[in-house]
Design a protein around this motif. Sequence first.
Motif, mmCIF file in Angstrom:
data_model
loop_
_atom_site.group_PDB
_atom_site.id
_atom_site.type_symbol
_atom_site.label_atom_id
_atom_site.label_comp_id
_atom_site.label_asym_id
_atom_site.label_seq_id
_atom_site.Cartn_x
_atom_site.Cartn_y
_atom_site.Cartn_z
ATOM 1 N N GLU A 76 0.827 -1.214 0.000
ATOM 2 C CA GLU A 76 0.000 0.000 0.000
ATOM 3 C C GLU A 76 0.854 1.254 0.000
ATOM 4 O O GLU A 76 0.710 2.130 -0.835
ATOM 5 N N ASP A 77 1.781 1.321 0.983
ATOM 6 C CA ASP A 77 2.492 2.585 1.188
ATOM 7 C C ASP A 77 3.866 2.344 1.804
ATOM 8 O O ASP A 77 4.007 1.564 2.745
ATOM 9 N N GLY A 78 4.875 3.029 1.279
ATOM 10 C CA GLY A 78 6.241 2.841 1.746
ATOM 11 C C GLY A 78 6.450 3.285 3.180
ATOM 12 O O GLY A 78 7.061 2.577 3.985
ATOM 13 N N LEU A 79 5.926 4.457 3.501
ATOM 14 C CA LEU A 79 6.098 4.957 4.860
ATOM 15 C C LEU A 79 5.434 4.026 5.867
ATOM 16 O O LEU A 79 5.955 3.798 6.964
ATOM 17 N N ALA A 80 4.304 3.486 5.480
ATOM 18 C CA ALA A 80 3.608 2.547 6.365
ATOM 19 C C ALA A 80 4.468 1.321 6.635
ATOM 20 O O ALA A 80 4.493 0.795 7.754
ATOM 21 N N ALA A 81 5.184 0.874 5.614
ATOM 22 C CA ALA A 81 6.059 -0.287 5.792
ATOM 23 C C ALA A 81 7.210 0.048 6.746
ATOM 24 O O ALA A 81 7.582 -0.751 7.607
ATOM 25 N N THR A 82 7.775 1.253 6.575
ATOM 26 C CA THR A 82 8.831 1.707 7.481
ATOM 27 C C THR A 82 8.361 1.674 8.932
ATOM 28 O O THR A 82 9.037 1.155 9.819
ATOM 29 N N LEU A 83 7.170 2.211 9.135
ATOM 30 C CA LEU A 83 6.639 2.259 10.499
ATOM 31 C C LEU A 83 6.194 0.883 10.974
ATOM 32 O O LEU A 83 6.136 0.622 12.181
#
Lengths: 194, 194
Positions: A76-83
Amino acid sequence: MGRKAHFHNSDFLDAAIQIIAEGGPGALTIAALAVRIHAPVGSVYHRFPSRDALLAEVWLGIIESFQDDFIRKLEEDGLAATLACLHWVRQHPAEARILLLHRMQDLTTGRWPPELQKRARRLEKDLHEAVIAFIKREFGKVTPENTDRAIFALYDAPLGIIRRYLSNSQVPPATVADLLRETYNAVMPKAKSR
Amino acid sequence: MGRKAHFHNSDFLDAAIQIIAEGGPGALTIAALAVRIHAPVGSVYHRFPSRDALLAEVWLGIIESFQDDFIRKLEEDGLAATLACLHWVRQHPAEARILLLHRMQDLTTGRWPPELQKRARRLEKDLHEAVIAFIKREFGKVTPENTDRAIFALYDAPLGIIRRYLSNSQVPPATVADLLRETYNAVMPKAKSR
DNA sequence: GCAGTATTGGAGCAATCGCTCTAAGATGTC
DNA sequence: GACATCTTAGAGCGATTGCTCCAATACTGC
């Protein structure tokens, strides 16, 4: 159908995770594992062909748990994966200590059973495909520089700071998310993120 | 004044570094170390009271080498210190593998000799003071959030990405410096840097 | 109850490792 | 050359570990 099992495979795997998280890979002796759950050493070898095979299963289980969350968010989203890295670590402190503070090569010494090798390759492939798809989506095309940039933002940066906390036997605080967000936005292209 | 020494302490320490860098801490047996430089095991124990003491000296030597560069740069400029991590790793690949891929607790099992404990405390104190001075200079005052921010930019981020390369037996490329610079500028206050 | 089987239970073996101990070799001093 | 001293040299000891092996145990189906 024979005697009813007093233990389950997961009893041994869970105990192994706790022992390694507390005392490092060296602390995981078969005797220590058996004592921990009041099982005889014979029962360990009744389920796992060797210490290496048990450790391989421990390692794969941890990778699967982590990667499952990570890939789902990454789609879905890169930042979400980071978090998601941060979230997973806070939810699985013992597993996180093993994943971040040690390397697979230092846990197992011999060759893996073929079935586990297959699972490992599968996990590698899943991760690789998810990351490549992400890079194409965010950068347009895949280059060594883009790949490095993405993996740094998604993986190296969060795990880098989290490692310091785990090494001090602490759980990373929520404020770490701010740093990761700022890093992500600085390093990844602006257009599509958010 | 007795027989002339055929070996020097540094022969053993250097060989130990190579062995650990190649095969992990488990590969460093006294026998393996002795074979490596064609010395008898007696000569190892003639110089080092125990395997733990030898490993402690290896570890301290590595920390001293790294920290020496790092602190000197940090006294001038934060970004320079960040990049100094990268430079040191490229110059000392074997030492870097040990420092980044393992933890001191997993190398040594017992207590350290008092003299080495003293050196270790000294190193910790030097680093702590240099970092605190840096935080005061850049942020004005020292808070937990500022500290985390500084250590992330100076230490966690560079070592995080470098670790991935070392784990694959590669030396990090020069382009990594770009990522670290961008991260540093995103996370540290703008006013004074540069 | 009896046969068959899956599992527990643990004594003990073979290999490895850190380390000790004693002898021999090499160098300096008188 | 006799002696003292420092170092090499390596055989081997005690402890630990992964693992084997066999007996005992508890459960199922008949």
